[in-house]
Structures are given as C-alpha cells and as structure tokens.
Design a protein around this motif. Structure first.
Motif, short mmCIF file in Angstrom:
data_model
loop_
_atom_site.label_atom_id
_atom_site.label_comp_id
_atom_site.label_asym_id
_atom_site.label_seq_id
_atom_site.Cartn_x
_atom_site.Cartn_y
_atom_site.Cartn_z
N SER A 276 0.98 -1.43 0.06
CA SER A 276 0.35 -0.27 0.36
C SER A 276 1.16 1.25 0.23
N SER A 277 -0.19 2.28 -1.18
CA SER A 277 1.10 3.74 -0.64
C SER A 277 0.55 4.59 0.28
N TYR A 278 -0.34 4.09 1.13
CA TYR A 278 -0.73 4.75 2.12
C TYR A 278 0.19 4.06 3.46
N THR A 279 0.11 2.87 3.78
CA THR A 279 0.49 2.16 4.80
C THR A 279 1.97 1.72 4.46
N GLY A 280 1.94 1.55 3.71
CA GLY A 280 3.68 0.26 3.72
C GLY A 280 3.08 -1.31 3.75
N ALA A 281 2.08 -1.45 4.25
CA ALA A 281 1.45 -2.86 4.51
C ALA A 281 1.59 -3.93 2.83
N PRO A 282 1.57 -5.29 2.64
CA PRO A 282 1.49 -5.94 1.82
C PRO A 282 0.42 -5.84 1.66
N PHE A 283 0.02 -6.16 -0.05
CA PHE A 283 -1.79 -6.74 0.41
C PHE A 283 -2.18 -7.94 0.14
N THR A 284 -2.82 -7.65 1.05
CA THR A 284 -3.40 -8.78 1.33
C THR A 284 -3.66 -10.16 0.42
N ALA A 285 -4.33 -11.26 1.04
CA ALA A 285 -4.56 -11.76 -0.17
C ALA A 285 -5.86 -12.13 -0.48
N PRO A 286 -6.58 -11.36 -0.31
CA PRO A 286 -8.40 -11.14 -0.93
C PRO A 286 -7.58 -10.06 -2.43
N GLU A 287 -6.92 -9.38 -2.13
CA GLU A 287 -6.90 -8.19 -2.64
C GLU A 287 -6.09 -8.57 -3.77
N ILE A 288 -5.39 -9.36 -3.52
CA ILE A 288 -4.22 -9.87 -4.83
C ILE A 288 -5.52 -10.63 -5.56
N GLU A 289 -5.68 -11.62 -4.92
CA GLU A 289 -7.11 -12.84 -5.76
C GLU A 289 -7.75 -12.28 -6.67
N GLU A 290 -8.89 -10.31 -5.56
CA GLU A 290 -9.63 -9.61 -6.75
C GLU A 290 -8.47 -9.05 -7.79
N TYR A 291 -7.28 -9.00 -7.32
CA TYR A 291 -6.64 -8.54 -9.34
C TYR A 291 -6.27 -9.02 -9.47
N LEU A 292 -6.48 -10.29 -9.39
CA LEU A 292 -5.96 -11.19 -10.19
C LEU A 292 -7.14 -11.91 -11.19
N ASN A 293 -8.21 -12.15 -10.38
CA ASN A 293 -9.79 -12.86 -11.24
C ASN A 293 -10.18 -11.27 -11.96
N ASN A 294 -9.45 -9.95 -11.42
CA ASN A 294 -10.48 -9.02 -12.85
C ASN A 294 -9.48 -8.92 -14.12
N TYR A 295 -8.13 -9.22 -13.63
CA TYR A 295 -7.35 -9.44 -14.38
C TYR A 295 -7.57 -10.74 -15.69
N THR A 296 -8.08 -12.07 -15.11
CA THR A 296 -8.06 -12.68 -16.04
C THR A 296 -8.95 -12.50 -17.03
N ARG A 297 -10.86 -11.89 -15.83
CA ARG A 297 -11.71 -11.37 -16.96
C ARG A 297 -11.39 -10.31 -18.22
N LEU A 298 -9.98 -9.18 -18.07
CA LEU A 298 -9.32 -8.66 -19.08
C LEU A 298 -8.82 -9.41 -19.73
N VAL A 299 -7.77 -10.16 -19.61
CA VAL A 299 -7.77 -10.98 -20.50
C VAL A 299 -8.09 -12.07 -21.77
N GLY A 300 -9.39 -12.05 -20.58
CA GLY A 300 -9.34 -13.48 -21.25
C GLY A 300 -8.73 -14.70 -21.30
N ARG A 301 -9.40 -15.92 -21.50
CA ARG A 301 -9.08 -17.18 -21.58
C ARG A 301 -9.19 -18.50 -22.49
N GLY A 302 -8.63 -19.35 -23.20
CA GLY A 302 -8.99 -20.23 -24.33
C GLY A 302 -7.87 -21.11 -24.77
N ALA A 303 -8.25 -22.33 -24.58
CA ALA A 303 -7.40 -22.72 -25.04
C ALA A 303 -6.93 -23.23 -26.94
#
Length: 212
Positions: free
Chosen positions: A5-32
């Motif tokens: 965090s730019s505000y506290t310096g604390a690492p982002f929590t697991a739920p925050e990272i998970e939200e980032y990755l899930n939103n990123y997957t929707r943005l990029v898309g997947r496909g075989a």
C-alpha cells in the motif's frame, strides 16, 4: 509476491491480490486456442494465474533470476506450454511475427524510462501480435490524477496537526520525486498514429471493490 500500500506500506492482503488476478483474468480472457506473451512477467504472479487455460504462454523479463524461477516452476508443475525469455521489453521481435493473440504488459509500464521507450516496445509488441489480437497495458499511472493521488497519500500520513501549506509542500515534493512513469490517458486515445494495425483503443479505470 505482490504489492504494498502506498498509504501504509503494508503488503496487500491475499483477498486483494485474488481480486486483482480475477479481474485481470476477465480483462485478458482465456482459451485453449490462445497464445499469450507477457512482458515483464516477474516471478509469475499473473503468468501462472492466466497460463492454465491457454495453448502457449511466453514470459519475458529483464531479470534472469525471474525467468529462471518461472521456468523451473513451470517444469515442476508440468506446464510444457509455458516458456520464458530473458531480454529487455523492446527486444521481443525474435519471438515471432504475428504469433500471439494476447500481448500483456502487467504492471510494468510504470517502470519504463520514457514514452519513447514505451513506443518502441509497443511497435515490437504489435509486430508479434496476430490479426485481431489484444495488447493489454495495465496499472498505468494516470498523469492527470497524480497530484490528487499524492495529496491523498500525504493527507493519510498526516498526524492531523499539519497546515494546508505543509501538506501542499510535501505533496509537491512527492510529485517532483515521483520515480515511476505517469501517462495522460489522451496519449493512449491517440495511439492509432503509431501503426495502422491499431484498430481500437479502450481506456478504462481499474476495476475492484476493495478500497485500496
């Protein structure tokens, strides 16, 4: 490995990272049938989240330690379709012309030294992109809102007894010392001038429900 965090310096929590990755997957898309190139893959946080559902995934990074790590993990978990290349971001033309359906700049553009370097890298990325491909640049620092961002950080860190002048001085100093590349969104809207292969540009705010 994630962000702090730019505000506290604390690492982002697991739920925050998970939200980032899930939103990123929707943005990029997947496909075989999809082939992806990730520029600045780092230790593979995004790569291993996306690669599972793709045909071919290449991670590029300036750090040999990073590419060696990703390659070793990919071999360990049996991801034969994942490979790495140790090279600079702009030096990707040798990976193949018209090869990739997705070219991904995941949280790396802000580390580039200049707009000129970004343009050189984008031209190389366009060359590796297949017809109809998406080139995705994420986590761009917004030049227009940068003063507001730094002001909000200084206000958060204030002990409460600071004057408006003191906060303004610290905000101005933080802007002057900004170490990362920040870009006005109008730059991306005008990107069509780089290449006639660019057919559409979409500028979007970062998605998420967690206030970080």
């Amino acid at each position: 490995i994630g962000w702090s965090s730019s505000y506290t310096g604390a690492p982002f929590t697991a739920p925050e990272i998970e939200e980032y990755l899930n939103n990123y997957t929707r943005l990029v898309g997947r496909g075989a049938s999809l082939s992806a190139l990730e520029i600045g893959c780092g230790a593979g946080l995004v790569l291993f989240h996306l690669a599972e559902g793709m045909r071919d995934y290449v991670g590029v990074d300036l750090s040999r330690a990073a590419t060696d790590h990703v390659r070793e993990v990919a071999e360990t978990i049996g991801y034969a379709h994942v490979s790495t290349r140790h090279c600079a971001a702009h030096d990707i033309a040798s990976l193949g012309q018209g090869r990739f359906d997705r070219v991904i700049f995941a949280s790396v553009v802000q580390k580039f030294p200049s707009l000129r370097y970004l343009e050189a890298t984008l031209l190389s990325a366009i060359g590796t992109a297949a017809p109809g491909a998406r080139i995705i640049l994420s986590d761009i620092r917004d030049l227009e809102t940068l003063p507001l961002f730094h002001a909000s950080v200084q206000l958060h860190r204030s002990a409460g007894g600071d004057t408006a002048r003191e906060l303004a001085i610290r905000t101005r100093r933080a802007i002057e010392q900004e170490a990362e590349l920040a870009i006005d969104r109008s730059y991306f809207i005008a990107l069509g001038r780089l290449s006639d292969r660019i057919k559409r540009v979409l500028v979007s705010p970062k998605r998420g429900r967690i206030p970080n």
